[in-house]
Write an enzyme that holds these catalytic residues in place. Structure first.
Site, PDB file in Angstrom:
ATOM      1  N   ASP A  65       4.441   5.882   9.489  1.00 32.64           N
ATOM      2  CA  ASP A  65       3.868   7.059   8.833  1.00 32.64           C
ATOM      3  C   ASP A  65       2.752   7.657   9.687  1.00 32.64           C
ATOM      4  O   ASP A  65       2.324   7.069  10.682  1.00 32.64           O
ATOM      5  CB  ASP A  65       3.351   6.714   7.429  1.00 32.64           C
ATOM      6  CG  ASP A  65       2.663   5.340   7.360  1.00 32.64           C
ATOM      7  OD1 ASP A  65       2.175   4.875   8.402  1.00 32.64           O
ATOM      8  OD2 ASP A  65       2.624   4.739   6.276  1.00 32.64           O
ATOM      9  N   ASN A 134      -1.719  -0.415  -4.628  1.00 36.58           N
ATOM     10  CA  ASN A 134      -0.947   0.178  -5.728  1.00 36.58           C
ATOM     11  C   ASN A 134       0.551  -0.077  -5.573  1.00 36.58           C
ATOM     12  O   ASN A 134       1.353   0.538  -6.247  1.00 36.58           O
ATOM     13  CB  ASN A 134      -1.208   1.686  -5.807  1.00 36.58           C
ATOM     14  CG  ASN A 134      -0.753   2.435  -4.556  1.00 36.58           C
ATOM     15  OD1 ASN A 134      -0.351   1.819  -3.569  1.00 36.58           O
ATOM     16  ND2 ASN A 134      -0.818   3.755  -4.599  1.00 36.58           N
ATOM     17  N   HIS A 136       2.315   0.542  -2.857  1.00 36.50           N
ATOM     18  CA  HIS A 136       3.045   1.465  -1.974  1.00 36.50           C
ATOM     19  C   HIS A 136       3.571   0.729  -0.756  1.00 36.50           C
ATOM     20  O   HIS A 136       3.056  -0.303  -0.341  1.00 36.50           O
ATOM     21  CB  HIS A 136       2.214   2.709  -1.614  1.00 36.50           C
ATOM     22  CG  HIS A 136       1.114   2.532  -0.626  1.00 36.50           C
ATOM     23  ND1 HIS A 136       0.035   3.383  -0.563  1.00 36.50           N
ATOM     24  CD2 HIS A 136       0.899   1.616   0.361  1.00 36.50           C
ATOM     25  CE1 HIS A 136      -0.763   3.009   0.419  1.00 36.50           C
ATOM     26  NE2 HIS A 136      -0.266   1.944   0.991  1.00 36.50           N
ATOM     27  N   GLU A 141       4.365   6.348  -2.330  1.00 37.86           N
ATOM     28  CA  GLU A 141       3.479   6.045  -3.449  1.00 37.86           C
ATOM     29  C   GLU A 141       4.297   5.753  -4.707  1.00 37.86           C
ATOM     30  O   GLU A 141       5.491   6.074  -4.767  1.00 37.86           O
ATOM     31  CB  GLU A 141       2.551   7.241  -3.692  1.00 37.86           C
ATOM     32  CG  GLU A 141       1.665   7.603  -2.503  1.00 37.86           C
ATOM     33  CD  GLU A 141       0.488   6.653  -2.293  1.00 37.86           C
ATOM     34  OE1 GLU A 141       0.562   5.465  -2.687  1.00 37.86           O
ATOM     35  OE2 GLU A 141      -0.525   7.091  -1.717  1.00 37.86           O
TER      36      GLU A 141
HETATM   37  C1  F6R Z   1       0.375   1.992   7.099  1.00 38.95           C
HETATM   38  C2  F6R Z   1       1.157   1.775   5.915  1.00 38.95           C
HETATM   39  C3  F6R Z   1       0.544   1.353   4.639  1.00 38.95           C
HETATM   40  C4  F6R Z   1      -0.287   0.089   4.776  1.00 38.95           C
HETATM   41  C5  F6R Z   1      -0.896  -0.305   3.441  1.00 38.95           C
HETATM   42  C6  F6R Z   1      -1.808  -1.501   3.580  1.00 38.95           C
HETATM   43  O1  F6R Z   1       1.203   2.363   8.191  1.00 38.95           O
HETATM   44  O2  F6R Z   1       2.326   1.952   5.976  1.00 38.95           O
HETATM   45  O3  F6R Z   1       1.535   1.143   3.683  1.00 38.95           O
HETATM   46  O4  F6R Z   1       0.512  -0.952   5.259  1.00 38.95           O
HETATM   47  O5  F6R Z   1      -1.640   0.765   2.937  1.00 38.95           O
HETATM   48  O6  F6R Z   1      -2.886  -1.133   4.387  1.00 38.95           O
HETATM   49  P1  F6R Z   1      -4.015  -2.183   4.782  1.00 38.95           P
HETATM   50  O7  F6R Z   1      -3.376  -3.157   5.682  1.00 38.95           O
HETATM   51  O8  F6R Z   1      -5.058  -1.349   5.499  1.00 38.95           O
HETATM   52  O9  F6R Z   1      -4.519  -2.794   3.526  1.00 38.95           O
END
Ligand code: F6R
Length: 241
Positions: A65, A134, A136, A141
């Protein structure tokens, strides 16, 4: 689904080892998550690379992303993250690094281009994924369609709040939109390595792995994938134990 639960200090070692074991060749296509959780895993891979223990310079890297509206040169962009934390330390040339073009004048078209790019390079061999507090997966989301493909999405308030720590704590500076691989896109990776660390992930991880497969918990879609390895620390595994 294989699961390894480790003490926090062993997390990076365990994840890097699991990743290297999952790679099908010396020139794999590696799907990469950004964010905090995999940072130390990439650092561990960089150390092993500097010591001459691994050579991933032939790998291709595909990001999950990217924020919409940040310049590719912006240090908060995932383009910058992938270059500085993954590609440069591992000696991967920029021609083999693919991140959605979040600074495109037409982000929706850039999303379609990215979906096609993944197909054109033959898909992802091993996808490193994280999970949001959450539930995701990438920036899919809650409410995302299970058959979604790469597209522009609105980030939830919770995600913007969670990610404010990367923007000096200023939630208003966290972009409101992103281009994300869809849940179907991610599901096409041949193998998935899900990383979860910290207590803040415990509820989401349990919902994703134990609850029903449903758009309300996007990471639950991983239950349908035939080749998933979970590396969790004890805090993230807390609601599963
Ligand atoms: C980032 C991504 C997100 C993260 C998720 C956890 O490329 O795809 O889904 O993996 O938000 O982020 P952290 O590791 O910062 O808690």
């Amino acid at each position: 689904m294989r699961v390894t639960v480790v003490d926090d200090e062993m997390f990076a070692t365990a994840a890097a080892t699991a990743l290297l074991e999952a790679l099908p060749s010396a020139a794999p296509t590696l799907g990469v998550a950004t964010g905090e959780t995999p940072m130390r895993v990439y650092a561990e891979l960089g150390c092993r690379s500097r010591r001459g223990e691994v050579d991933l310079s032939g790998a291709r890297v595909i990001a999950l992303d990217e924020y919409v509206g940040l310049d590719a040169g912006d240090p908060h962009s995932y383009t910058a993250y992938v270059r500085t934390r993954i590609a440069d330390p591992l000696g991967i040339p920029s021609a083999n690094v693919h991140v959605p073009q979040g600074d495109s004048a037409d982000p929706a078209a850039a999303a379609e281009v990215f979906e096609q790019r993944i197909a054109d390079v033959g898909g992802v061999d091993v996808q490193i994924a994280g999970i949001g507090s959450n539930g995701h997966l990438a920036f899919n989301e809650p409410g995302s369609a299970l058959d979604s493909t790469t597209r522009v999405v609105e980030l939830s308030q919770q995600t913007r709040h969670d990610n404010a720590r990367f923007f000096g704590g200023r939630v208003e500076e966290v972009p409101r939109q992103a281009i994300t691989q869809g849940l179907a896109t991610i599901g096409r990776a041949r193998s998935i390595l899900l990383l979860a660390a910290g207590r803040a992930k415990a509820d989401a991880l349990a919902a994703a792995l134990r609850g029903p497969v449903a758009p309300g918990v996007p990471a639950s879609v991983l239950q349908r994938h035939g080749d998933v390895t979970v590396i969790a620390d004890r805090a993230a595994w807390g609601r599963m134990a």
